[in-house]
Enzyme design. Sequence first.
Site, PDB file in Angstrom:
ATOM      1  N   HIS A 193       0.614  -1.150  -0.151  1.00 39.11           N
ATOM      2  CA  HIS A 193       0.138   0.096   0.017  1.00 39.11           C
ATOM      3  C   HIS A 193       0.538   1.267  -0.123  1.00 39.11           C
ATOM      4  O   HIS A 193       0.169   2.396  -0.217  1.00 39.11           O
ATOM      5  CB  HIS A 193      -0.823   0.106   1.401  1.00 39.11           C
ATOM      6  CG  HIS A 193      -1.961  -1.111   1.268  1.00 39.11           C
ATOM      7  ND1 HIS A 193      -2.941  -1.155   0.097  1.00 39.11           N
ATOM      8  CD2 HIS A 193      -2.300  -2.080   2.163  1.00 39.11           C
ATOM      9  CE1 HIS A 193      -3.804  -2.083   0.369  1.00 39.11           C
ATOM     10  NE2 HIS A 193      -3.588  -2.578   1.400  1.00 39.11           N
ATOM     11  N   ARG A 207       7.288  -5.611   3.343  1.00 44.83           N
ATOM     12  CA  ARG A 207       5.820  -6.092   3.007  1.00 44.83           C
ATOM     13  C   ARG A 207       5.645  -6.033   1.640  1.00 44.83           C
ATOM     14  O   ARG A 207       5.755  -5.079   0.989  1.00 44.83           O
ATOM     15  CB  ARG A 207       4.694  -5.471   3.520  1.00 44.83           C
ATOM     16  CG  ARG A 207       3.513  -6.063   3.169  1.00 44.83           C
ATOM     17  CD  ARG A 207       2.095  -5.619   4.149  1.00 44.83           C
ATOM     18  NE  ARG A 207       1.581  -4.270   3.634  1.00 44.83           N
ATOM     19  CZ  ARG A 207       0.564  -3.749   4.283  1.00 44.83           C
ATOM     20  NH1 ARG A 207      -0.378  -4.467   5.062  1.00 44.83           N
ATOM     21  NH2 ARG A 207       0.208  -2.400   3.849  1.00 44.83           N
ATOM     22  N   GLU A 211      -5.248 -11.988   7.614  1.00 44.00           N
ATOM     23  CA  GLU A 211      -6.306 -10.833   7.858  1.00 44.00           C
ATOM     24  C   GLU A 211      -7.414 -11.181   6.916  1.00 44.00           C
ATOM     25  O   GLU A 211      -8.246 -10.306   6.574  1.00 44.00           O
ATOM     26  CB  GLU A 211      -5.503  -9.652   6.914  1.00 44.00           C
ATOM     27  CG  GLU A 211      -4.858  -9.885   5.756  1.00 44.00           C
ATOM     28  CD  GLU A 211      -4.169  -8.650   5.106  1.00 44.00           C
ATOM     29  OE1 GLU A 211      -4.230  -7.546   5.605  1.00 44.00           O
ATOM     30  OE2 GLU A 211      -3.281  -8.919   4.187  1.00 44.00           O
ATOM     31  N   ASP A 218      -8.287  -5.163   7.356  1.00 44.22           N
ATOM     32  CA  ASP A 218      -8.807  -6.146   6.550  1.00 44.22           C
ATOM     33  C   ASP A 218      -9.435  -7.096   7.370  1.00 44.22           C
ATOM     34  O   ASP A 218     -10.682  -7.627   6.550  1.00 44.22           O
ATOM     35  CB  ASP A 218      -7.638  -6.575   5.562  1.00 44.22           C
ATOM     36  CG  ASP A 218      -7.436  -5.739   4.406  1.00 44.22           C
ATOM     37  OD1 ASP A 218      -8.432  -5.490   3.611  1.00 44.22           O
ATOM     38  OD2 ASP A 218      -6.214  -5.501   4.042  1.00 44.22           O
TER      39      ASP A 218
END
Length: 259
Positions: A56, A81, A157, A183
């Site tokens: 993200h 990530r 998640e 999430d």
Amino acid sequence: FATKLRKSKLMRPNTIRTRLAASQVVVNGWLSIGSSYSAEGVGHSGVHAVTVDLQHGMLDFSDALVMLQALSATPATPMVRVPDLDPAKIMHLLDAGAYGIICPMISTPEQTKTLVDACRYPPHGNRSFGPSRGLLYGGPDYVAQANETVMAIPMIETAEAVDRIEEILDVDGVDMVYLGPNDMAFALDGHVGHPRPKSEAALLHVLKAATRRGIPVGIFCGSGEEARTRIEQGFRLVTPGNDFAHLTRSMRAAVQIAL
């Protein structure tokens, strides 16, 4: 002299592993802005680890590379990530010097094994040889020590991941699980607002299952205050917000004081 020579060849330690082994908590910075300058500053802020967010965050591999280089000059252990479960991308980022891979949306033991295999050299996995910058950051014995140093961290998640958490934890080589509360709230509560009774119960269910097996659990938090609460609940690694959130929060507070 021989002892000093052996010590000089030891791979750079993974602070996350050493702190967890000593029953200490890990505070993890989180970078969503593609800036080596910011990465270096966060790495010197007192955090024990820093995660570069390629899922993200507003950055790509080229940004991540210079950020990992900047983190090398700090005490913080670098992690990434990744955007998805792509073994080639995972191996590339490990070659760039990441000491841990957090992979989002892991829901099955099969996906978990794919992640672990991508993080381990044979015979324990299928990571391709070509450590590149890993040798520069980790040291000359990087290849021999990488399997015991690099961390494979599935991100839990989804509702399916919660339902299958025992199977996921059964996969050999899972070093930690990392929880994505937003999430999970979408999946179980249908929104990311509060309260979140279903997803909160799921977070604690995963925490209990992993802790029972001796597998540490990390979690993303919205603030330092929330991070403290999560530590009290038993989470071993906490991320007290990302760089952009801290920057904008601090700027808003300064504007309010000025006016």
